[in-house]
Design an enzyme around this catalytic site. Structure first.
Site, PDB file in Angstrom:
ATOM      1  N   GLU A 118       5.664   3.845  -4.161  1.00 54.73           N
ATOM      2  CA  GLU A 118       6.514   2.649  -4.235  1.00 54.73           C
ATOM      3  C   GLU A 118       7.738   2.815  -5.133  1.00 54.73           C
ATOM      4  O   GLU A 118       7.649   3.368  -6.224  1.00 54.73           O
ATOM      5  CB  GLU A 118       5.669   1.485  -4.756  1.00 54.73           C
ATOM      6  CG  GLU A 118       6.349   0.133  -4.679  1.00 54.73           C
ATOM      7  CD  GLU A 118       5.328  -0.979  -4.591  1.00 54.73           C
ATOM      8  OE1 GLU A 118       4.815  -1.256  -3.484  1.00 54.73           O
ATOM      9  OE2 GLU A 118       5.021  -1.564  -5.641  1.00 54.73           O
ATOM     10  N   LYS A 157       9.721   0.733  -7.398  1.00 53.05           N
ATOM     11  CA  LYS A 157       9.412  -0.533  -8.075  1.00 53.05           C
ATOM     12  C   LYS A 157      10.141  -0.573  -9.409  1.00 53.05           C
ATOM     13  O   LYS A 157       9.834   0.207 -10.310  1.00 53.05           O
ATOM     14  CB  LYS A 157       7.879  -0.601  -8.282  1.00 53.05           C
ATOM     15  CG  LYS A 157       7.357  -1.880  -8.883  1.00 53.05           C
ATOM     16  CD  LYS A 157       5.824  -1.881  -8.918  1.00 53.05           C
ATOM     17  CE  LYS A 157       5.261  -3.222  -9.313  1.00 53.05           C
ATOM     18  NZ  LYS A 157       3.783  -3.221  -9.360  1.00 53.05           N
ATOM     19  N   LYS A 170       8.255  -4.081   1.384  1.00 58.83           N
ATOM     20  CA  LYS A 170       7.249  -4.777   0.571  1.00 58.83           C
ATOM     21  C   LYS A 170       7.869  -6.066   0.086  1.00 58.83           C
ATOM     22  O   LYS A 170       8.771  -6.068  -0.747  1.00 58.83           O
ATOM     23  CB  LYS A 170       6.866  -3.861  -0.604  1.00 58.83           C
ATOM     24  CG  LYS A 170       5.622  -4.293  -1.330  1.00 58.83           C
ATOM     25  CD  LYS A 170       4.452  -3.580  -0.713  1.00 58.83           C
ATOM     26  CE  LYS A 170       3.122  -3.854  -1.344  1.00 58.83           C
ATOM     27  NZ  LYS A 170       3.071  -4.159  -2.724  1.00 58.83           N
ATOM     28  N   GLU A 187      -2.877  -7.564   3.656  1.00 56.85           N
ATOM     29  CA  GLU A 187      -3.401  -7.447   2.281  1.00 56.85           C
ATOM     30  C   GLU A 187      -4.401  -8.550   1.933  1.00 56.85           C
ATOM     31  O   GLU A 187      -4.150  -9.726   2.179  1.00 56.85           O
ATOM     32  CB  GLU A 187      -2.222  -7.502   1.310  1.00 56.85           C
ATOM     33  CG  GLU A 187      -2.630  -7.302  -0.135  1.00 56.85           C
ATOM     34  CD  GLU A 187      -1.425  -7.272  -1.037  1.00 56.85           C
ATOM     35  OE1 GLU A 187      -0.634  -6.309  -0.948  1.00 56.85           O
ATOM     36  OE2 GLU A 187      -1.257  -8.220  -1.822  1.00 56.85           O
ATOM     37  N   ASN A 206      -6.076  -5.292  -2.379  1.00 62.12           N
ATOM     38  CA  ASN A 206      -5.287  -5.338  -3.607  1.00 62.12           C
ATOM     39  C   ASN A 206      -6.203  -5.634  -4.788  1.00 62.12           C
ATOM     40  O   ASN A 206      -6.854  -6.675  -4.840  1.00 62.12           O
ATOM     41  CB  ASN A 206      -4.194  -6.418  -3.492  1.00 62.12           C
ATOM     42  CG  ASN A 206      -3.102  -6.210  -4.525  1.00 62.12           C
ATOM     43  OD1 ASN A 206      -3.285  -5.480  -5.502  1.00 62.12           O
ATOM     44  ND2 ASN A 206      -1.967  -6.842  -4.317  1.00 62.12           N
ATOM     45  N   GLU A 211      -4.886  -0.712  -3.224  1.00 55.58           N
ATOM     46  CA  GLU A 211      -3.586  -1.048  -3.799  1.00 55.58           C
ATOM     47  C   GLU A 211      -3.703  -1.537  -5.242  1.00 55.58           C
ATOM     48  O   GLU A 211      -4.617  -2.278  -5.575  1.00 55.58           O
ATOM     49  CB  GLU A 211      -2.934  -2.191  -3.008  1.00 55.58           C
ATOM     50  CG  GLU A 211      -2.713  -1.950  -1.547  1.00 55.58           C
ATOM     51  CD  GLU A 211      -2.149  -3.206  -0.867  1.00 55.58           C
ATOM     52  OE1 GLU A 211      -2.169  -3.259   0.362  1.00 55.58           O
ATOM     53  OE2 GLU A 211      -1.719  -4.147  -1.579  1.00 55.58           O
ATOM     54  N   SER A 212      -2.725  -1.155  -6.033  1.00 55.59           N
ATOM     55  CA  SER A 212      -2.458  -1.707  -7.377  1.00 55.59           C
ATOM     56  C   SER A 212      -3.366  -1.165  -8.484  1.00 55.59           C
ATOM     57  O   SER A 212      -4.566  -0.963  -8.277  1.00 55.59           O
ATOM     58  CB  SER A 212      -2.559  -3.243  -7.393  1.00 55.59           C
ATOM     59  OG  SER A 212      -1.607  -3.802  -6.539  1.00 55.59           O
TER      60      SER A 212
HETATM   61  O1  LIG Z   1       2.993  -5.945  -9.507  1.00 62.52           O
HETATM   62  C1  LIG Z   1       2.872  -7.148  -9.786  1.00 62.52           C
HETATM   63  O2  LIG Z   1       2.859  -7.576 -10.957  1.00 62.52           O
HETATM   64  C2  LIG Z   1       2.760  -8.167  -8.704  1.00 62.52           C
HETATM   65  C3  LIG Z   1       2.628  -9.503  -9.051  1.00 62.52           C
HETATM   66  C4  LIG Z   1       2.568 -10.473  -8.078  1.00 62.52           C
HETATM   67  C5  LIG Z   1       2.623 -10.130  -6.748  1.00 62.52           C
HETATM   68  C6  LIG Z   1       2.748  -8.793  -6.378  1.00 62.52           C
HETATM   69  C7  LIG Z   1       2.809  -7.813  -7.344  1.00 62.52           C
HETATM   70  N1  LIG Z   1       2.969  -6.498  -7.015  1.00 62.52           N
HETATM   71  C8  LIG Z   1       3.222  -6.036  -5.697  1.00 62.52           C
HETATM   72  C9  LIG Z   1       2.380  -4.921  -5.350  1.00 62.52           C
HETATM   73  O3  LIG Z   1       1.719  -5.008  -4.349  1.00 62.52           O
HETATM   74  C10 LIG Z   1       2.363  -3.690  -6.210  1.00 62.52           C
HETATM   75  O4  LIG Z   1       3.691  -3.376  -6.502  1.00 62.52           O
HETATM   76  C11 LIG Z   1       1.718  -2.496  -5.580  1.00 62.52           C
HETATM   77  O5  LIG Z   1       0.427  -2.760  -5.161  1.00 62.52           O
HETATM   78  C12 LIG Z   1       1.696  -1.324  -6.596  1.00 62.52           C
HETATM   79  O6  LIG Z   1       1.014  -1.749  -7.749  1.00 62.52           O
HETATM   80  P1  LIG Z   1       1.035  -0.867  -9.090  1.00 62.52           P
HETATM   81  O7  LIG Z   1       0.669   0.535  -8.710  1.00 62.52           O
HETATM   82  O8  LIG Z   1       0.034  -1.511  -9.983  1.00 62.52           O
HETATM   83  O9  LIG Z   1       2.431  -0.929  -9.613  1.00 62.52           O
END
Ligand SMILES: O=C(O)c1ccccc1NCC(=O)[C@H](O)[C@H](O)COP(=O)(O)O
Length: 262
Positions: free
Chosen positions: A55, A57, A117, A166, A187, A217-218
């Site tokens: 991503e 970001k 996204k 998701e 997620n 995810e995340s």
């Molecule tokens: O990343 C956030 O804080 C967030 C908050 C609210 C809605 C969506 C959010 N993120 C979008 C995503 O899906 C993430 O960017 C993606 O899964 C990657 O996550 P990470 O590896 O933890 O940065």
């Protein structure tokens, strides 16, 4: 009570009202007709071994500013050269500092599938995604009714795109399955509270039918987490923060892919 997700979606709808004034639906449809066909991202995510959606970001509601990223195209090209299966580009402006310009730059820079996204709540956004060259769109079950989910999933397919549907809990997983989702993202982050629960994938994956592509995810911090999700049956991981905030995104991509293959 207004959740974080509600607040994000309210902002998305305001920004959307401005864009729909500027670019009409017929204009978008004409642009879509001129864009090369979407890449079959589902097939690539389904390939043996752990796939990685890397991503772009800059910022997030949970962490604030993450990385400057002056050149999203260069970052995406770095991810792709290191072996990323697909690139995720956040296009939400207010909290993630993304844009459709970022999507355009990344699309022009890489040959791998690109995910728009964002918080998709209208068909217009799907047309917009395709007009800007996206191959994958995100459908967040928590922000859609069943009817919207089914309709937008069908429209994504009609436009040749893969829908990453998701979910974060059991009820949402059932709704995604009932809508016919063939790619489901679990997620770990609760978008209403921003808490990350690392056991979410292992809890929900057994509820997803065989044959459906499963994306974790995340909150994935690197190779160890990737290995854990691969062992739990993930076909792919979606990683943002760990890639943009480290010193060497290419090495981070390679480490995650190697851990997933081991
Ligand atoms: O990343 C956030 O804080 C967030 C908050 C609210 C809605 C969506 C959010 N993120 C979008 C995503 O899906 C993430 O960017 C993606 O899964 C990657 O996550 P990470 O590896 O933890 O940065």
């Amino acid at each position: 009570m207004t959740t974080v997700l509600d607040a994000i979606v309210a902002g998305v709808r305001e920004d959307l009202a401005v864009r729909t004034e500027a670019v009409s639906q017929p204009d978008l449809e004409r642009r879509v007709a001129d864009v090369p066909a979407a890449i079959d991202a589902e097939e690539r995510l389904r390939a043996p071994g752990l796939s990685l959606i890397a991503e772009v970001k800059r910022a997030s509601p949970s962490k604030g500013e993450l990385a400057e990223i002056a050149d999203p195209a260069a970052l995406a090209a770095t991810y792709a050269s290191a072996g990323a299966t697909a690139i995720s580009v956040l296009t939400e402006q207010r909290r993630f500092r993304g844009s459709l310009d970022d999507l355009d730059s990344v699309r022009a820079a890489v040959q791998v599938p690109v995910l728009r996204k964002d918080f998709m709540v209208t068909d217009y956004q799907l047309w917009e995604a395709r007009a800007h060259g996206a191959d994958i769109i995100l459908l967040i079950v928590a922000s859609l009714t069943d009817a919207e989910l089914v309709r937008m999933h069908g429209l994504a397919r009609e436009l040749g795109m893969t829908a990453l549907v998701e979910v974060h809990d059991e009820g949402e997983t059932q709704r995604a399955v009932d809508a016919g989702a063939s790619v489901i993202g679990v997620n770990a982050r609760n978008l209403k509270t921003l808490e990350v629960h690392r056991d979410t994938f292992s809890r929900l994956a057994p509820l997803i039918p065989p044959g459906v592509v499963k994306v974790a995810e995340s909150g994935i911090s690197g190779a160890d987490d990737a290995a854990m999700y691969a062992a739990q049956g993930a076909d792919a991981v979606l990683v943002g923060e760990a890639l943009v905030s480290g010193p060497d995104p290419a090495a981070a991509v390679r480490d995650i892919l190697a851990a997933g293959a081991a």
